[in-house]
Design a protein around this motif. Sequence first.
Motif, short mmCIF file in Angstrom:
data_model
loop_
_atom_site.label_atom_id
_atom_site.label_comp_id
_atom_site.label_asym_id
_atom_site.label_seq_id
_atom_site.Cartn_x
_atom_site.Cartn_y
_atom_site.Cartn_z
N TYR A 144 0.73 -1.11 0.06
CA TYR A 144 0.03 0.06 0.10
C TYR A 144 0.87 1.20 0.16
O TYR A 144 1.95 1.25 0.59
N ALA A 145 0.26 2.38 -0.57
CA ALA A 145 0.96 3.60 -0.74
C ALA A 145 -0.17 4.70 -0.89
O ALA A 145 -0.99 4.72 -1.51
N VAL A 146 -0.17 5.50 0.20
CA VAL A 146 -0.83 6.78 0.07
C VAL A 146 -0.13 8.11 0.27
O VAL A 146 0.61 8.31 1.34
N ALA A 147 -0.21 8.87 -0.68
CA ALA A 147 0.20 10.21 -0.77
C ALA A 147 -0.43 11.52 -0.17
O ALA A 147 -1.68 11.58 -0.48
N LEU A 148 -0.16 12.04 0.76
CA LEU A 148 -1.00 13.07 1.42
C LEU A 148 -0.15 14.64 1.03
O LEU A 148 1.07 14.60 1.08
N LYS A 149 -1.12 15.71 1.20
CA LYS A 149 -0.76 16.94 1.10
C LYS A 149 -1.40 17.95 1.85
O LYS A 149 -2.79 17.52 1.98
N TYR A 150 -0.94 18.87 2.50
CA TYR A 150 -1.60 19.76 3.62
C TYR A 150 -1.09 21.07 3.20
O TYR A 150 -0.11 21.37 3.42
N ASP A 151 -1.89 21.89 2.90
CA ASP A 151 -1.97 23.42 2.67
C ASP A 151 -3.00 24.02 3.58
O ASP A 151 -3.94 24.09 3.50
N ASN A 152 -2.34 24.54 5.02
CA ASN A 152 -3.05 25.11 5.98
C ASN A 152 -3.87 26.19 5.69
O ASN A 152 -4.77 26.66 6.44
#
Length: 350
Positions: free
Chosen positions: A268-276
């Motif tokens: 499994y692989a999950v890519a996450l991005k967060y722009d507050n």
Amino acid sequence: MADEEEKTEEPTSKKIEDAKKEGNVPKSMEVTGAAILLFGSIYLLFFSGSAVDGIRKLMLFTYGFIGQDMSGNTFYSLGYTTVITLIIALLPLFSLVIILALVTNWSQFGFLATPLKLDLQKLDPIKGLKGVFGLKKALEALKLTLKLIIIFAVMCVVFMLTYKAFLAMMDKELHATIYTIITLTGYFLAAILLIIIIFAIIDFYFTRYYFFKSLRMSKQEIKDEFKNMEGDPQVKGRIRRIQMQMAMKRMMSDVPEADVVITNPTHYAVALKYDNQVDNAPKVVAKGIDFIALKIKDIARDNSIPIIENPSLARSIYAQIEVDQEIPGEFYKAMAEIFSYVYELKNKKR
């Protein structure tokens, strides 16, 4: 309703392909005949020297048997030599005719392979008579008659222009007479070929025009065809594959923008991005298993994106959250730990 039934729309590609599978293609025999006559004449005029020489030698060979008793061996030798010589002399011409027939037909409607079917209805004599006296046959007969009339008229014009040369050759020696006959014959053949080529060009465009006109569709037929294609499992499957490929390509293009990739570590692989400033919570920009997971990790390594192994979290996010969706509240604690670690790594690099 009447307007919808009028066949005013051009045929769709599916309608044309279906007609082609049934053997209904825009084929002009005039084009094939013109090509065979044109290139056959060129071959006979410029490239048939060896063939003519072979036939001449065969004639001299057969003259030698005049007055002789025809025994079995003699008859076999004469027959064998005649057959072999004619095959060698005429094989290039026959091969040229076959190649021209195939090329001209292929250039008109492409390669066509239709299964052979025995249709007993075609043996019906009544239907056969209807075909003989049908409108299409009448038009073909009219076209042939018109072509013969034009050829005859052109021959008369050519003869009127060259009859003095015919009369003058009577006073010439043998070789000059033969040369004059060949020259005048060439004029007649060139005129005939020109007429045939003109008819072939006209017939080619008329054949294609009436072919596409016969396949015209009404607006309702186009709608019905589109509905049937939508219901076709093969078409649906193809559309689904194309959509998946486009979605996959778009998803992979977002991986370089991710902040972190969480892995299983292998499946499994999950890519996450967060722009507050834009997002309320981290967002899934890509996810996948097996080969896709490996691809996501390769892209992450190429772009120096942190890869964190957390099997349970990776499986949970993959199963519960779709691409472009934000992480729900139940994962906030885990996300806080992961992004704290990511920010710490970024600060150390700085």
